[in-house]
Design a protein around this motif. Structure first.
Motif, PDB file in Angstrom:
ATOM      1  N   ILE A  90     -98.176 -23.715 -54.589  1.00  0.00           N
ATOM      2  CA  ILE A  90     -98.579 -23.062 -53.457  1.00  0.00           C
ATOM      3  C   ILE A  90     -99.354 -21.637 -53.542  1.00  0.00           C
ATOM      4  N   GLY A  91    -100.167 -21.415 -54.910  1.00  0.00           N
ATOM      5  CA  GLY A  91    -101.478 -20.746 -54.930  1.00  0.00           C
ATOM      6  C   GLY A  91    -100.734 -19.271 -56.442  1.00  0.00           C
ATOM      7  N   TYR A  92    -101.677 -19.321 -56.688  1.00  0.00           N
ATOM      8  CA  TYR A  92    -101.555 -18.353 -57.941  1.00  0.00           C
ATOM      9  C   TYR A  92    -100.205 -18.613 -58.842  1.00  0.00           C
ATOM     10  N   GLY A  93    -100.976 -19.576 -59.572  1.00  0.00           N
ATOM     11  CA  GLY A  93    -100.416 -20.690 -60.480  1.00  0.00           C
ATOM     12  C   GLY A  93     -98.920 -21.114 -60.234  1.00  0.00           C
ATOM     13  N   GLN A  94     -98.741 -20.679 -59.329  1.00  0.00           N
ATOM     14  CA  GLN A  94     -96.742 -20.708 -58.721  1.00  0.00           C
ATOM     15  C   GLN A  94     -96.577 -22.188 -57.433  1.00  0.00           C
ATOM     16  N   THR A  95     -95.335 -22.591 -57.628  1.00  0.00           N
ATOM     17  CA  THR A  95     -95.206 -23.780 -57.078  1.00  0.00           C
ATOM     18  C   THR A  95     -93.908 -23.246 -55.985  1.00  0.00           C
ATOM     19  N   ILE A  96     -93.911 -23.772 -55.541  1.00  0.00           N
ATOM     20  CA  ILE A  96     -92.573 -24.522 -54.223  1.00  0.00           C
ATOM     21  C   ILE A  96     -91.553 -25.729 -55.233  1.00  0.00           C
ATOM     22  N   SER A  97     -90.097 -25.346 -55.778  1.00  0.00           N
ATOM     23  CA  SER A  97     -89.111 -25.609 -56.428  1.00  0.00           C
ATOM     24  C   SER A  97     -88.944 -27.356 -55.445  1.00  0.00           C
ATOM     25  N   GLN A  98     -89.123 -28.042 -56.578  1.00  0.00           N
ATOM     26  CA  GLN A  98     -88.634 -29.658 -56.325  1.00  0.00           C
ATOM     27  C   GLN A  98     -87.265 -29.178 -55.417  1.00  0.00           C
ATOM     28  N   PRO A  99     -86.950 -29.771 -54.360  1.00  0.00           N
ATOM     29  CA  PRO A  99     -85.951 -29.405 -53.671  1.00  0.00           C
ATOM     30  C   PRO A  99     -84.256 -29.914 -54.044  1.00  0.00           C
ATOM     31  N   TYR A 100     -84.739 -31.059 -54.520  1.00  0.00           N
ATOM     32  CA  TYR A 100     -82.900 -31.336 -55.395  1.00  0.00           C
ATOM     33  C   TYR A 100     -82.879 -29.889 -55.987  1.00  0.00           C
ATOM     34  N   VAL A 101     -83.428 -29.656 -56.952  1.00  0.00           N
ATOM     35  CA  VAL A 101     -83.548 -28.512 -57.278  1.00  0.00           C
ATOM     36  C   VAL A 101     -82.709 -26.774 -57.048  1.00  0.00           C
ATOM     37  N   VAL A 102     -83.545 -26.545 -55.792  1.00  0.00           N
ATOM     38  CA  VAL A 102     -82.998 -25.499 -55.114  1.00  0.00           C
ATOM     39  C   VAL A 102     -81.917 -26.471 -54.194  1.00  0.00           C
ATOM     40  N   ALA A 103     -81.361 -27.271 -54.179  1.00  0.00           N
ATOM     41  CA  ALA A 103     -80.112 -27.713 -53.391  1.00  0.00           C
ATOM     42  C   ALA A 103     -79.373 -27.369 -54.653  1.00  0.00           C
ATOM     43  N   LEU A 104     -79.605 -27.247 -55.421  1.00  0.00           N
ATOM     44  CA  LEU A 104     -78.126 -27.161 -56.723  1.00  0.00           C
ATOM     45  C   LEU A 104     -78.325 -26.179 -56.892  1.00  0.00           C
ATOM     46  N   MET A 105     -79.349 -25.087 -57.249  1.00  0.00           N
ATOM     47  CA  MET A 105     -79.357 -24.153 -57.834  1.00  0.00           C
ATOM     48  C   MET A 105     -78.336 -23.212 -55.895  1.00  0.00           C
ATOM     49  N   THR A 106     -78.787 -23.328 -55.216  1.00  0.00           N
ATOM     50  CA  THR A 106     -77.856 -23.004 -53.984  1.00  0.00           C
ATOM     51  C   THR A 106     -76.485 -23.348 -54.395  1.00  0.00           C
ATOM     52  N   ASP A 107     -76.439 -24.613 -54.452  1.00  0.00           N
ATOM     53  CA  ASP A 107     -74.905 -24.994 -54.952  1.00  0.00           C
ATOM     54  C   ASP A 107     -74.287 -24.310 -56.100  1.00  0.00           C
ATOM     55  N   LEU A 108     -74.502 -24.140 -56.873  1.00  0.00           N
ATOM     56  CA  LEU A 108     -74.109 -23.672 -57.376  1.00  0.00           C
ATOM     57  C   LEU A 108     -73.561 -21.957 -57.655  1.00  0.00           C
ATOM     58  N   LEU A 109     -74.404 -21.226 -56.940  1.00  0.00           N
ATOM     59  CA  LEU A 109     -73.678 -20.077 -56.618  1.00  0.00           C
ATOM     60  C   LEU A 109     -72.478 -19.925 -55.677  1.00  0.00           C
ATOM     61  N   GLN A 110     -72.096 -21.049 -54.972  1.00  0.00           N
ATOM     62  CA  GLN A 110     -71.107 -20.756 -53.891  1.00  0.00           C
ATOM     63  C   GLN A 110     -71.484 -19.573 -53.043  1.00  0.00           C
ATOM     64  N   VAL A 111     -72.484 -19.489 -52.804  1.00  0.00           N
ATOM     65  CA  VAL A 111     -72.220 -18.848 -51.399  1.00  0.00           C
ATOM     66  C   VAL A 111     -71.600 -18.931 -50.356  1.00  0.00           C
ATOM     67  N   LYS A 112     -70.355 -16.880 -50.203  1.00  0.00           N
ATOM     68  CA  LYS A 112     -70.065 -17.775 -48.715  1.00  0.00           C
ATOM     69  C   LYS A 112     -70.355 -16.474 -48.468  1.00  0.00           C
ATOM     70  N   ALA A 113     -70.139 -16.626 -46.623  1.00  0.00           N
ATOM     71  CA  ALA A 113     -70.815 -15.791 -45.510  1.00  0.00           C
ATOM     72  C   ALA A 113     -70.086 -14.009 -45.567  1.00  0.00           C
ATOM     73  N   GLY A 114     -70.749 -13.092 -45.908  1.00  0.00           N
ATOM     74  CA  GLY A 114     -70.820 -12.079 -45.709  1.00  0.00           C
ATOM     75  C   GLY A 114     -71.487 -11.572 -47.748  1.00  0.00           C
ATOM     76  N   ASP A 115     -71.378 -12.517 -48.418  1.00  0.00           N
ATOM     77  CA  ASP A 115     -72.050 -12.085 -49.479  1.00  0.00           C
ATOM     78  C   ASP A 115     -73.594 -11.595 -50.114  1.00  0.00           C
ATOM     79  N   ARG A 116     -73.929 -11.077 -50.955  1.00  0.00           N
ATOM     80  CA  ARG A 116     -74.751 -10.408 -51.505  1.00  0.00           C
ATOM     81  C   ARG A 116     -75.516 -10.743 -52.160  1.00  0.00           C
ATOM     82  N   VAL A 117     -77.172 -11.489 -52.025  1.00  0.00           N
ATOM     83  CA  VAL A 117     -77.322 -12.474 -53.110  1.00  0.00           C
ATOM     84  C   VAL A 117     -78.721 -11.769 -53.609  1.00  0.00           C
TER      85      VAL A 117
END
Length: 247
Positions: A90-117
């Protein structure tokens, strides 16, 4: 197996159906590859359950994955590859992460409606958009200013205007908006930053890759119990770009 958030593509898994998954726009020309990506990620989650302890990724996260237009969060020259299960530059030596990794990390957070993240490492804004599908209070910090402002504009253009973006060193968190129910760090650190532990609510969860830069790291789940004690668990070997800043 090591999952790459910022470098090369891993072998794909067999495609499986994901019952109940819906798509935001049937006329979207990327609907078919996005559906294929969702099925692939479902298969990978089942394959990795011995390591992650989870046989599947939650339906809420999978539905978010199906809704967020990843092709809007990558440079135009990579748009046709947006639904490959791999990181992209995405430029500046950075990347958009592998979608599977994004999904897994998001799932591990167990975010609920109303949470502050809190997210450390906005990058393209894609992870923040995933989180914004799950709760309205999303705060994200990016140390590279041009990326921060570009992500902010993209998020607003895609209807995620409630995400608050800050250009700063994420190591120190965002104390003005703390405490947070969940924190996700999208770059590899040598240790868990103490300011982030302080800003995590009792009962909160943090997901962070730990290890040396440009080497295999461990994706860690950090939990803070009701008494403020910190518990950690290794999830998967991963490879992320390093967390930068002056410390």
């Amino acid at each position: 197996m090591t999952y790459f958030a910022g470098f090369i593509l891993l072998a794909g898994a067999m495609l499986l159906g994901v019952p109940g998954t819906t798509f935001a726009d049937a006329a979207d020309s990327y609907a078919v590859p996005r559906a294929r990506l969702v099925r692939e990620i479902a298969a990978m989650a089942a394959q990795d359950q011995a390591e992650t302890g989870k046989p599947s990724i939650s339906p809420r996260v999978m539905e978010s994955l199906a809704r967020v237009p990843r092709h809007k969060f990558v440079p135009v020259e990579h748009e046709q590859r947006a639904y490959e299960n791999r990181p992209l530059p995405i430029g500046y030596g950075q990347t958009i992460s592998q979608p599977y990794v994004v999904a897994l990390m998001t799932d591990l957070l167990q975010v609920k409606a109303g949470d502050r993240v809190l997210e450390i490492g906005t990058g393209s804004g894609y992870q923040a958009a995933m989180l914004a599908e799950l709760t309205e209070a999303v705060f994200t910090i990016e140390i590279i200013e041009p990326l921060a402002w570009r992500a902010d504009a993209t998020l607003k253009n895609q209807g995620y205007g409630k995400v608050q973006v800050k250009a700063a060193d994420g190591y120190y968190g965002w104390p003005e908006h703390a405490p947070f129910d969940a924190i996700v760090v999208t770059a590899a650190a040598s240790h868990v930053p103490p300011p982030l532990i302080q800003q995590l609510k009792p009962g909160g969860r943090m997901v962070i890759p730990l290890g040396s830069a440009f080497m295999t790291q461990q994706l860690m789940l950090v939990e803070k119990d009701g008494q403020g004690r910190v518990l950690t668990r290794e999830i998967l070997p991963v490879s992320f770009v390093p967390l930068t800043g002056k410390r």
